[in-house]
Write an enzyme that holds these catalytic residues in place. Sequence first.
Site, PDB file in Angstrom:
ATOM      1  N   LYS A  47       0.716  -1.063   0.097  1.00 14.58           N
ATOM      2  CA  LYS A  47       0.110   0.157  -0.032  1.00 14.58           C
ATOM      3  C   LYS A  47       0.836   1.169  -0.025  1.00 14.58           C
ATOM      4  CE  LYS A  47      -3.756   0.591   3.004  1.00 14.58           C
ATOM      5  NZ  LYS A  47      -4.174   0.915   4.205  1.00 14.58           N
TER       6      LYS A  47
ATOM      7  N   GLU B 288     -12.104  12.000  14.621  1.00 15.05           N
ATOM      8  CA  GLU B 288     -12.521  12.698  13.070  1.00 15.05           C
ATOM      9  C   GLU B 288     -14.031  12.630  13.021  1.00 15.05           C
ATOM     10  OE1 GLU B 288     -13.826  10.532  10.558  1.00 15.05           O
ATOM     11  OE2 GLU B 288     -13.488   8.719  11.706  1.00 15.05           O
TER      12      GLU B 288
ATOM     13  N   LYS C 129     -17.674  11.123  19.938  1.00 11.00           N
ATOM     14  CA  LYS C 129     -17.687  10.469  18.555  1.00 11.00           C
ATOM     15  C   LYS C 129     -18.912   9.732  18.401  1.00 11.00           C
ATOM     16  CE  LYS C 129     -16.931   9.119  14.631  1.00 11.00           C
ATOM     17  NZ  LYS C 129     -15.837   8.978  13.842  1.00 11.00           N
TER      18      LYS C 129
ATOM     19  N   LEU D 214     -31.833  13.262   7.031  1.00 18.96           N
ATOM     20  CA  LEU D 214     -33.379  13.150   6.908  1.00 18.96           C
ATOM     21  C   LEU D 214     -33.944  12.536   5.577  1.00 18.96           C
ATOM     22  CD1 LEU D 214     -35.071  16.117   9.078  1.00 18.96           C
ATOM     23  CD2 LEU D 214     -34.751  13.806   9.717  1.00 18.96           C
TER      24      LEU D 214
ATOM     25  N   ALA E 282     -34.949   9.642   3.502  1.00 17.72           N
ATOM     26  CA  ALA E 282     -35.413   8.417   3.658  1.00 17.72           C
ATOM     27  C   ALA E 282     -34.855   7.544   2.428  1.00 17.72           C
ATOM     28  CB  ALA E 282     -37.068   8.351   3.870  1.00 17.72           C
TER      29      ALA E 282
ATOM     30  N   CYS F 222     -18.706   2.992   9.125  1.00 17.58           N
ATOM     31  CA  CYS F 222     -18.839   3.659  10.298  1.00 17.58           C
ATOM     32  C   CYS F 222     -20.035   3.489  11.199  1.00 17.58           C
ATOM     33  CB  CYS F 222     -18.528   5.062  10.070  1.00 17.58           C
ATOM     34  SG  CYS F 222     -17.030   5.352   9.254  1.00 17.58           S
TER      35      CYS F 222
ATOM     36  N   LYS G  31     -21.129  -0.243  12.416  1.00 18.60           N
ATOM     37  CA  LYS G  31     -20.207  -0.758  13.431  1.00 18.60           C
ATOM     38  C   LYS G  31     -20.079   0.243  14.694  1.00 18.60           C
ATOM     39  CE  LYS G  31     -15.579   0.612  12.157  1.00 18.60           C
ATOM     40  NZ  LYS G  31     -15.101   1.301  13.185  1.00 18.60           N
TER      41      LYS G  31
ATOM     42  N   ARG H 264     -18.238  -1.444   1.854  1.00 22.54           N
ATOM     43  CA  ARG H 264     -18.238  -2.155   3.226  1.00 22.54           C
ATOM     44  C   ARG H 264     -19.900  -2.166   3.763  1.00 22.54           C
ATOM     45  NH1 ARG H 264     -13.084  -0.126   5.858  1.00 22.54           N
ATOM     46  NH2 ARG H 264     -13.702   1.720   4.863  1.00 22.54           N
TER      47      ARG H 264
HETATM   48  C1  UGA Z   1     -19.976   8.816   8.946  1.00 22.18           C
HETATM   49  C2  UGA Z   1     -20.247  10.289   9.761  1.00 22.18           C
HETATM   50  O1  UGA Z   1     -21.286  10.957   8.832  1.00 22.18           O
HETATM   51  C3  UGA Z   1     -18.938  11.055   9.775  1.00 22.18           C
HETATM   52  O2  UGA Z   1     -19.212  12.110  10.439  1.00 22.18           O
HETATM   53  C4  UGA Z   1     -18.036  10.361  10.565  1.00 22.18           C
HETATM   54  O3  UGA Z   1     -16.495  10.723  10.562  1.00 22.18           O
HETATM   55  C5  UGA Z   1     -17.771   8.906   9.798  1.00 22.18           C
HETATM   56  O4  UGA Z   1     -19.038   8.293   9.707  1.00 22.18           O
HETATM   57  C6  UGA Z   1     -16.864   8.009  10.626  1.00 22.18           C
HETATM   58  O5  UGA Z   1     -17.162   7.706  11.664  1.00 22.18           O
HETATM   59  O6  UGA Z   1     -15.889   7.714  10.174  1.00 22.18           O
HETATM   60  P1  UGA Z   1     -19.847   8.055   6.255  1.00 22.18           P
HETATM   61  O7  UGA Z   1     -19.889   6.625   7.180  1.00 22.18           O
HETATM   62  O8  UGA Z   1     -18.656   8.132   5.512  1.00 22.18           O
HETATM   63  O9  UGA Z   1     -19.833   8.982   7.675  1.00 22.18           O
HETATM   64  O10 UGA Z   1     -21.248   8.270   5.583  1.00 22.18           O
HETATM   65  P2  UGA Z   1     -22.531   9.350   5.973  1.00 22.18           P
HETATM   66  O11 UGA Z   1     -22.323  10.275   5.043  1.00 22.18           O
HETATM   67  O12 UGA Z   1     -22.622   9.460   7.348  1.00 22.18           O
HETATM   68  O13 UGA Z   1     -23.522   8.272   5.550  1.00 22.18           O
HETATM   69  C7  UGA Z   1     -23.750   6.883   6.399  1.00 22.18           C
HETATM   70  C8  UGA Z   1     -25.020   6.113   5.725  1.00 22.18           C
HETATM   71  O14 UGA Z   1     -26.054   7.029   5.950  1.00 22.18           O
HETATM   72  C9  UGA Z   1     -24.847   6.013   4.072  1.00 22.18           C
HETATM   73  O15 UGA Z   1     -25.394   4.632   3.927  1.00 22.18           O
HETATM   74  C10 UGA Z   1     -25.937   6.913   3.540  1.00 22.18           C
HETATM   75  O16 UGA Z   1     -26.554   6.687   2.313  1.00 22.18           O
HETATM   76  C11 UGA Z   1     -26.942   6.830   4.933  1.00 22.18           C
HETATM   77  N1  UGA Z   1     -27.760   8.325   4.876  1.00 22.18           N
HETATM   78  C12 UGA Z   1     -27.220   9.303   5.464  1.00 22.18           C
HETATM   79  C13 UGA Z   1     -29.062   8.172   4.764  1.00 22.18           C
HETATM   80  O17 UGA Z   1     -29.556   6.894   4.404  1.00 22.18           O
HETATM   81  N2  UGA Z   1     -30.038   9.229   4.829  1.00 22.18           N
HETATM   82  C14 UGA Z   1     -29.327  10.205   5.198  1.00 22.18           C
HETATM   83  O18 UGA Z   1     -30.154  11.474   5.380  1.00 22.18           O
HETATM   84  C15 UGA Z   1     -28.059  10.370   5.032  1.00 22.18           C
END
Ligand code: UGA
Length: 476
Positions: free
Chosen positions: A49, A178, A231, A277, A279, A287, A290, A354
């Site tokens: 990597k 983060e 967090k 919000l 749906a 993230c 888990k 994932r």
């Molecule tokens: C999330 C958090 O938003 C970050 O702040 C955090 O740093 C990160 O986890 C982490 O712990 O490392 P991420 O997993 O990259 O970030 O993605 P998100 O944008 O939060 O979306 C997570 C899931 O929720 C996705 O499957 C997305 O499609 C879904 N989602 C999101 C919805 O179904 N509806 C929404 O309104 C928003």
Amino acid sequence: MSEISASQSATQDNTPITVLGLGHIGLPTALGLAELGRQVIGADDDARKVGLIRGGDPTFYEPGLAELLAKHLKSGKFQPVDDVAAAVRAGSIIFICVGTPQKANGQADLGQVEAVAQVVARNLNGYKLLVEKSTVPAITAQWLKRTIVRYNSGKASPGPGSAPVAGTIAFDVASNPEFLREGKALEDFLHPNRIVCGVESEHARDLLVNLYSPLKCPVVITNTSTAELIKHAANAFLSMKISFINMVSDLCEKVGADVSAVARGIGLDNRIGPQFLDAGIGYGGYCFPKDLRAFIHLAEEHGVDFSLLQEVEHINQSRVEMFVGKVRQAIWNLRGKTLGVLGLAFKAGTDDIREAVSLKIIETLREEGSILRLYDPQAIPNTQRVIPASEQISYCTSAYEVAQGAHALLLLTEWEEFRQLDLARLRGAMEVPVLVDGRNLYDPEAVHKAGFEYFSVGRGESKPAGTHTTTGTAVK
Ligand code: UGA
């Protein structure tokens, strides 16, 4: 807890920085710090990597990352290495960005975190501030402190950094979680809503506040356990928002209401806020699922009944069946039907699959005997590794190719590319013009006009073209 502005801090210093772990968190963090003008060593024990990163390949897709990597390899501000011990010796501030996967029982597996703490302990050649960046459960910082003392043959003494015990080397441990979203990691690093610093000495606080001084945002100073908990609480709260709106959306379907309008109507209340919000098919990714399970586990371990979070998870898991039910409702029998799948990544802007809900849906449809044609702008190589092409599964090079001969199209990831599709062209390629939209990406009127039968989430009953009515105003 106190709150200060990063820009009020003391002058920038040049303390060398080491980032341990060059994955989805470590690499954007390392390059973000280089962008702030710091000298950063990024270490990972995966030599292959590191070789790729040295050659300019970030090893995963994240908008802007390849460009920033090229920039800071050239500027010399970012140096990727595979000798973790040497990287520890070279840095004074050391960020832990290694993986914290989950165990079978949902608990966070902190084996990699302990392993790097041991390397730090054995290579403590001067004061070091060890900073948790990866998501870890509360009181991990206390374990880090103990580990460093244990594996340092009595030479280390925990902070305050500015006043070490005679004959020992001082160190501090801090939690600086983060909040980066995949697909927006660099934007989030450079324009954060807030920075949380969990510290146990003034020296550690000053080092972190200094580090982030170019960023204009509130800095929340707490102890380490509080920062760790912030967090987990943030991710759990956002997951809860998503499960909440998903249940509201089910209710909307029953009573003929429009969940997009409901989300707008409640989201304009400052106390609720408009984000998270949307749906749909539920949350996925490395993230939320888990971290929620780890938070539930932490609560159980401490005898706190946080069953609210179990319900959040239960609702999320039921979204797969909700969506497959919609597909059944749209096309009747699944066996032998050709289904075009638009989107594999767990969300737009990443090639990460994932815990992607899309993959669980694909697996269920495959078991039901459907023929699946798959496309995603970035995530096909990763998906091919876990779902190989077969008689039932084929991979396509565009959305239009996916549509060829399909009995329905299933929209599972909200890529901008899909929003821009020529719907009439898509329809022309299909056997039956049915669109099941798991992300409410399209305006129902536009889809009907293009001649589709359209099924979305929580936006009222979908009817064949010409007879559809919506409740409320579409907001997308
Ligand atoms: C999330 C958090 O938003 C970050 O702040 C955090 O740093 C990160 O986890 C982490 O712990 O490392 P991420 O997993 O990259 O970030 O993605 P998100 O944008 O939060 O979306 C997570 C899931 O929720 C996705 O499957 C997305 O499609 C879904 N989602 C999101 C919805 O179904 N509806 C929404 O309104 C928003």
